[in-house]
Scaffold this active site. Sequence first.
Site, PDB file in Angstrom:
ATOM      1  N   GLY A 175      54.858  -1.825  -0.861  1.00  0.00           N
ATOM      2  CA  GLY A 175      53.594  -1.105  -0.736  1.00  0.00           C
ATOM      3  C   GLY A 175      53.854   0.344  -0.367  1.00  0.00           C
ATOM      4  O   GLY A 175      54.908   0.899  -0.670  1.00  0.00           O
ATOM      5  N   ARG A 256      56.120  -6.371  10.874  1.00  0.00           N
ATOM      6  CA  ARG A 256      55.528  -7.291  11.843  1.00  0.00           C
ATOM      7  C   ARG A 256      56.557  -8.351  12.225  1.00  0.00           C
ATOM      8  O   ARG A 256      57.341  -8.815  11.382  1.00  0.00           O
ATOM      9  CB  ARG A 256      54.275  -7.976  11.272  1.00  0.00           C
ATOM     10  N   GLU A 285      55.128  -9.632  21.831  1.00  0.00           N
ATOM     11  CA  GLU A 285      55.300  -8.265  22.332  1.00  0.00           C
ATOM     12  C   GLU A 285      54.481  -8.040  23.591  1.00  0.00           C
ATOM     13  O   GLU A 285      53.371  -8.564  23.700  1.00  0.00           O
ATOM     14  CB  GLU A 285      54.903  -7.266  21.251  1.00  0.00           C
ATOM     15  N   HIS A 305      58.408  -1.250  19.130  1.00  0.00           N
ATOM     16  CA  HIS A 305      57.280  -1.121  18.202  1.00  0.00           C
ATOM     17  C   HIS A 305      56.760   0.318  18.188  1.00  0.00           C
ATOM     18  O   HIS A 305      55.588   0.588  18.486  1.00  0.00           O
ATOM     19  CB  HIS A 305      56.155  -2.096  18.578  1.00  0.00           C
TER      20      HIS A 305
END
Length: 340
Positions: A175, A256, A285, A305
């Site tokens: 993507g 993810r 997380e 992250h």
Amino acid sequence: MKKAFVSAEMDYEVAKELEQYLDIQYAEDRAILSVDDMKRMVADKDVLVTSYDPVTKEVIDAAPNLGMIVCTRATPVNVDTRYAAKKGIKVSYAVDRNSDSAAEFTMALMLSVSRKVSFAFRDLHNGIFVAEAMSNKESESVKRDVTWSTGTESPYVTYKGFQLKGHTVGIVGCGGIGRRVGALCHAFGCTVLGCDPFLTQDMLPDYIELLPLEELAERSDIITVHLKDSPATEKIMNAKIFKKMKKTAFLINTSRGAVIDEEALIQALRDGEIAGAGIDVFNSEPIASDHPYFEMGDRVVITPHIAGATWDAITNHTRQFVTDVKHYLAGEPLEYEYKQ
């Protein structure tokens, strides 16, 4: 004048334009609000601009005037978008706001694991391979232009990695971010492979060769994952795929945590099935202080992250929501409307 509540992080110099058109109440701090807090804050508002606060059915029902919800994320997962659509409320989101940031960070992880950058810094910081720690023989070479020995105790050997140019990078998920990574890898001189069941070869640049996942795994020196969290992608990177990878290959994940079978990856690292990994996201997380990744020594680089965490991303999503709020107030179609 219509009223708005803005709790999202933003570039105020860009956002202040909206004060010409809206009576804006800004959140007092950046803490994520509770449902009850949100109900209170949006009760009389026409427009809501948020990033992470819960915008549930209950919150939406508490705001009878609400006509527009802006979520400054690439996917408005904190918003009940179906219920908003049912109520006729427009939802705008920040598509591609941090795609360049995430792609560049992916490259940073690739370079870190392939050239052992973070491990070299760690050791220097801990007093290894600095002048006072070297033996007399080795310190003789410590001059203006140092030439390290090629013995096993030399940093030239300890941190020897491989360049990206001439190696093969496999991109799982082609993507917006995946394609940006592909372009950067191509610029580095890599052979670029891609895997994406929603795309055909003619939909990709000619330097990305589209392959099935297993073949991509067999051919790649680095695999980088750029997938959304969905039932179809959950644990798509699993023991079967790790066994297909080269023993010298690295896995990068800035998408993810759920797309990787963490237990299988940990076992693959322990068994030497792959050489290492660069991981920015986790199944749970924040990452636990006793997570097995911390036991992996020089095989794993982990970060909390932060792939999309740049000031540029904030400016990007601010420009986007300013644009769409102006469209909404003018009764025009939204440029960044989220549709089911």
